[in-house]
Design a protein around this motif. Structure first.
Motif, mmCIF file in Angstrom:
data_model
loop_
_atom_site.group_PDB
_atom_site.id
_atom_site.type_symbol
_atom_site.label_atom_id
_atom_site.label_comp_id
_atom_site.label_asym_id
_atom_site.label_seq_id
_atom_site.Cartn_x
_atom_site.Cartn_y
_atom_site.Cartn_z
ATOM 1 N N VAL A 132 109.649 134.748 -0.833
ATOM 2 C CA VAL A 132 110.381 135.326 0.288
ATOM 3 C C VAL A 132 111.190 134.202 0.914
ATOM 4 O O VAL A 132 110.645 133.145 1.258
ATOM 5 C CB VAL A 132 109.439 135.942 1.336
ATOM 6 C CG1 VAL A 132 110.234 136.411 2.553
ATOM 7 C CG2 VAL A 132 108.665 137.111 0.734
ATOM 8 N N ALA B 263 105.457 142.099 0.864
ATOM 9 C CA ALA B 263 105.494 141.797 -0.569
ATOM 10 C C ALA B 263 104.084 141.631 -1.133
ATOM 11 O O ALA B 263 103.791 142.087 -2.243
ATOM 12 C CB ALA B 263 106.321 140.529 -0.814
ATOM 13 N N VAL C 175 104.759 134.468 -2.336
ATOM 14 C CA VAL C 175 104.132 135.783 -2.223
ATOM 15 C C VAL C 175 102.681 135.715 -2.702
ATOM 16 O O VAL C 175 101.803 136.351 -2.132
ATOM 17 C CB VAL C 175 104.923 136.837 -3.021
ATOM 18 C CG1 VAL C 175 104.187 138.170 -3.061
ATOM 19 C CG2 VAL C 175 106.317 137.008 -2.425
ATOM 20 N N LYS D 164 102.438 143.883 -4.092
ATOM 21 C CA LYS D 164 102.105 143.260 -5.375
ATOM 22 C C LYS D 164 100.606 143.236 -5.649
ATOM 23 O O LYS D 164 100.171 143.443 -6.781
ATOM 24 C CB LYS D 164 102.660 141.839 -5.418
ATOM 25 C CG LYS D 164 102.484 141.175 -6.788
ATOM 26 C CD LYS D 164 103.238 139.875 -6.893
ATOM 27 C CE LYS D 164 103.108 139.272 -8.292
ATOM 28 N NZ LYS D 164 103.869 138.011 -8.436
ATOM 29 N N VAL E 133 113.594 139.074 -0.923
ATOM 30 C CA VAL E 133 112.230 139.200 -1.425
ATOM 31 C C VAL E 133 112.258 139.413 -2.932
ATOM 32 O O VAL E 133 113.012 140.251 -3.442
ATOM 33 C CB VAL E 133 111.490 140.381 -0.762
ATOM 34 C CG1 VAL E 133 110.053 140.476 -1.269
ATOM 35 C CG2 VAL E 133 111.514 140.253 0.754
ATOM 36 N N PHE F 9 111.949 148.268 -0.586
ATOM 37 C CA PHE F 9 112.507 147.203 -1.414
ATOM 38 C C PHE F 9 113.500 147.751 -2.437
ATOM 39 O O PHE F 9 114.498 147.098 -2.761
ATOM 40 C CB PHE F 9 111.385 146.447 -2.127
ATOM 41 C CG PHE F 9 110.586 145.542 -1.221
ATOM 42 C CD1 PHE F 9 110.950 145.352 0.099
ATOM 43 C CD2 PHE F 9 109.464 144.882 -1.691
ATOM 44 C CE1 PHE F 9 110.221 144.522 0.937
ATOM 45 C CE2 PHE F 9 108.731 144.040 -0.872
ATOM 46 C CZ PHE F 9 109.104 143.865 0.451
#
Length: 791
Positions: free
Chosen positions: A550, A466, A318, A470, A545, A503
């Motif tokens: 991932v 992701a 990620v 993030k 994830v 998620f």
């Protein structure tokens, strides 16, 4: 006469001398031009091996060159130990001469005279490079002169380091091994920069006589040459005593080693994309690649009992977008198991694996709120009738729960609400490159496996989600082309709030077997994950994830054969979680992007933004786009008789005799299935006698067919006409419903209001009524199937 002859002789002499000068000058110019251009633009045009390295310069695999030689692409440097050994053995004055060593030539003449045969050529490394470039022609005096001329030209054109690199890359090392790097891996199983003094000395002496001496053959002669070189290095101060003694103790290598083939499918893909004959440095982690290959193989061996033979795994970071593991298939010797097929790039039916993307897209567009109720009832969209995998309907469930339970019908309703063409376009923008046909080709089955995607694209899209969540931006994921180093640029990324809620919903998916109570165990980590199963049990998908990784998994048969039990939950998910146990555990879960969200009051029962009638609410953050969704439509104020509790209105009772209550109101169709999971749900009471309800449709509703729809009467296996199942719901479970088709009475139903019959082709009118006089009617068109269902 004599004078005339003398005159002619002097004249001829004059012109002859002139011609000689001109000829000399022309020859000098021609020679200079030849000298300047005597070297080709590229010294070597031989085919080279395709070589794949991991992120730490560990060899993952190589393919032999087109001419059958193990010849790695040219390197850009020579390791220090090998350079010291090579110069000590072949050309001690390399850095001081200009391509030719007069001292070395003189020494060679003396040695050859004493031995009565050629034992030394006196060639410098630069002269040897010229000889290798000319494909090792017969050793003659003329050839030696040409090598000397070419060597001086090389010294002008190249630096000393470049000459060493060229020599090390193209010198023969015995058998079919060419070049230092290929020899290092073939004989010692590691790169040249990792060789010991003994190993470097062994390779330094090989080009001197590669056809006579190489590892695995004439070991005594090879050992003697190596030890003499080590002794010289010791006496000349290049090696200390301990290093010298340890080097002498090292054994010689045996026969050439087989090169690793740890990422053969990635290698094939790189070759197809134009990297044949190149040295490719990837982002793969060798140890992880090996571990995942073993896990996939072990998992596949268990599934083989059910005749499921293939699988693939891709893992990305990620943080960087780098692909850390790329295992394109299982390893099986039998050709019928299609082990050579790269199942990472192959397009396969998606099953339910795209549902999180639809959920996130709908949140991002403000079509739904995260926990808003979605209908789960028998539904028909033209000729398309989706069913849940379990065959059960729930009436209405929170949107996030329909995702975690992977219910089909609510997702088809959501796709219809969001827009088929809109979602189709978004899938292309997100990077699903295999969805090439128009939206109408897929229809609403697009969300249930009607389209095909590759495991590579699936991993890429979930990685982008992701990263967006993030880091607040898409940092890129490395593509396969050019060693997974070229970044893929995405046109569109979903908003962080939508991704976060997606998620969070994926966290609630039931884990396989013992992992169902994963939250109880401190060692278990949070993983947002989803499975998918294609129609006919042909493809099993799983994607997981975390804030760091991932992982995407596909399991099935590469030839498309379906097998019972080949589902995402049973065949792919166990491997997914096994892989996560081998990865470093992620730390904290994704942070909720509250700055991009709206803090509002939510109706606890409906999941909508709370209205004034919602009795139980809580405050939560939702995506800002969800603020445009409707307030709770289910909690309504109803008027009841104070004594009987029956419903009333102004037409039958005064306002003083009424009482107001807030009720959770569902349509009859939804309520029928909703009560199966919520037995305490209170239905609306009947109207008191004499009151005009005006809402018969809330009491009596048709599930199938839909108003003004077209239904198809199928044919049975024997070709005879079948029947169509008509379905109605009534809010009163004890009510009797009377059925009329085109004003002709055809029967009654109690409890379960199903009736199977065969209308004639054409337009019809269905009329339904109960014993209290409530009624409803609709029109539909009937068409007879022209073919049996086996066709």
């Amino acid at each position: 006469m004599l004078k005339r002859g003398l005159f002619y002789w002097k004249t001829a002499w004059f012109y002859t001398k002139k011609i000689r000068k001109i000829t000399f000058r022309v020859a000098l110019v021609v020679g200079l031009i030849w000298y300047i251009n005597c070297l080709p633009e590229k010294l070597f045009s031989d085919s080279t091996s395709t070589v794949l390295f991991d992120a730490n310069n560990e060899l993952l695999g190589a393919r032999i060159a087109g001419d059958g030689q193990w010849r790695f692409p040219e390197s850009d440097s020579v390791p220090h130990k090998f350079e010291v050994c090579l110069l000590a053995f072949e050309d001690r004055n390399f850095y001081s001469h200009f391509g030719i060593s007069l001292k070395g030539l003189g020494r060679a003449v003396v040695q050859n005279f004493r031995n009565g045969r050629v034992v030394s050529g006196g060639s410098t490394i630069t002269m040897q490079l010229a000889r290798i470039m000319r494909k090792n022609p017969p050793r003659t005096i003329g050839e030696k002169l040409i090598e000397m001329i070419l060597a001086t030209r090389m010294e002008i054109r190249f630096s000393k380091k470049e000459i060493l690199n060229l020599y090390a890359s193209h010198a023969p090392f015995g058998n079919n091994v060419v070049g230092l790097e290929a020899a290092s891996w073939r004989y010692f199983g590691r790169g040249a920069d990792q060789l010991s003094w003994s190993e470097s000395a062994t390779l330094a002496v090989l080009p001197n006589a590669p056809g006579l001496i190489y590892p695995g053959r004439n070991q005594e002669k090879l050992l003697a040459k190596r030890d003499r070189l080590l002794h010289f290095l010791y006496t000349s101060g290049k090696l200390d005593k301990m290093s010298y003694e340890l080097a002498l103790e090292e054994p010689l290598p045996g026969r050439p080693l087989a090169l690793p083939q740890m990422a053969s499918h990635l290698m094939n893909q790189l070759i197809r994309e134009g990297n044949k004959g190149k040295l490719v440095k990837s982002t793969i982690k060798k140890n992880l690649q090996q571990s995942i290959s073993e896990k996939l193989q072990a998992h596949s061996n268990m599934l083989a009992e059910n005749k499921i033979f293939n699988g693939a795994v891709i893992i990305s970071s990620v943080k960087t977008g780098a692909i850390l593991a790329y295992v394109g298939n299982t390893e099986r010797e039998e050709a019928e198991y299609c082990s050579r097929v790269d199942c990472i790039t192959a397009a396969r039916s998606t099953g339910s694996i795209l549902k999180p993307v639809l959920y996130a897209s709908a949140l991002d567009a403000g079509v739904i709120a995260p926990k808003q109720l979605l209908q789960d009832i028998p539904s028909h969209f033209g000729a398309y009738t989706p069913k849940n995998y379990s065959g059960k309907f729930h009436g209405a469930l929170p949107a996030d729960q329909t995702l975690s339970m992977s219910l089909n019908v609510p997702m088809v309703h959501l796709l219809n609400q969001y827009g088929l063409h809109r979602f189709h376009g978004q899938l292309n923008q997100l990077g699903f490159s295999t969805i090439r046909r128009p939206a109408r080709h897929y229809g609403l089955s697009l969300i249930l496996g009607g389209a095909e995607v590759s495991l590579y694209d699936l991993n890429k899209v979930y990685t982008s989600m992701a990263q967006q969540l993030k880091y607040g931006k898409y940092t890129g994921i490395h593509s396969k082309q050019e060693a997974l180093q070229k970044k893929w640029h995405q046109k569109y990324v979903l908003g962080s709030p939508a991704i976060y809620n997606t998620f969070e919903a994926m966290l609630e998916v039931r884990r396989p077997d013992i992992e169902n109570n994963w939250r109880v165990y401190e060692s278990s980590q949070a993983i947002a994950w989803k499975t998918g199963t294609s129609f006919g049990f042909r493809d099993a998908w799983a994607v997981g994830v975390t804030p760091d990784y991932v992982v995407a998994v596909w399991v099935g048969n590469a030839d498309g054969e379906g097998r019972p039990g080949l589902t995402g939950a049973n065949a792919a998910a166990p491997l997914l979680f096994d892989i996560f146990t081998s990865l470093p555990r992620s730390g904290a879960w994704f942070s909720e992007p509250q700055k991009e969200m709206l803090r509002t009051s939510i109706c606890r029962k409906s999941g909508h933004q709370a209205s004034n009638f919602c009795p139980e609410t809580y405050v939560d953050y939702i995506p800002q786009a969800a603020a445009q969704t409707l307030g709770c439509p289910y909690h309504q104020q109803v008027l009841l008789d104070k004594n009987s509790g029956l419903r009333v209105n102004a037409s039958c009772q005064s306002v003083y005799e009424m009482k107001k209550e807030i009720r959770f109101v569902l349509s009859p169709v939804v309520e029928r299935y909703y009560k199966q999971d919520h037995p305490n749900h209170e239905s609306l009471p009947e109207y008191m006698e004499g009151c005009e309800s005006g809402d018969e449709k809330l009491l009596l509703a048709v599930i199938y067919p839909r108003p003004n729809s077209q239904i198809l009467i199928p044919r049975e296996l024997d070709g005879s006409l079948g029947k169509s199942l008509f379905e109605v719901t009534h809010k009163n479970p004890e009510a009797t419903v009377y059925w009329h088709l085109d004003d002709e009475y055809i029967g009654l139903t109690r409890d379960l209001h199903h009736m199977e019959f065969r209308p004639t082709e054409g337009s019809h009118r269905l009329h339904l009524s109960d014993e209290l006089g409530n009624n409803i009617s609709l029109k539909f068109t009937c068409k007879i199937s022209a073919y049996s269902i086996t066709k």
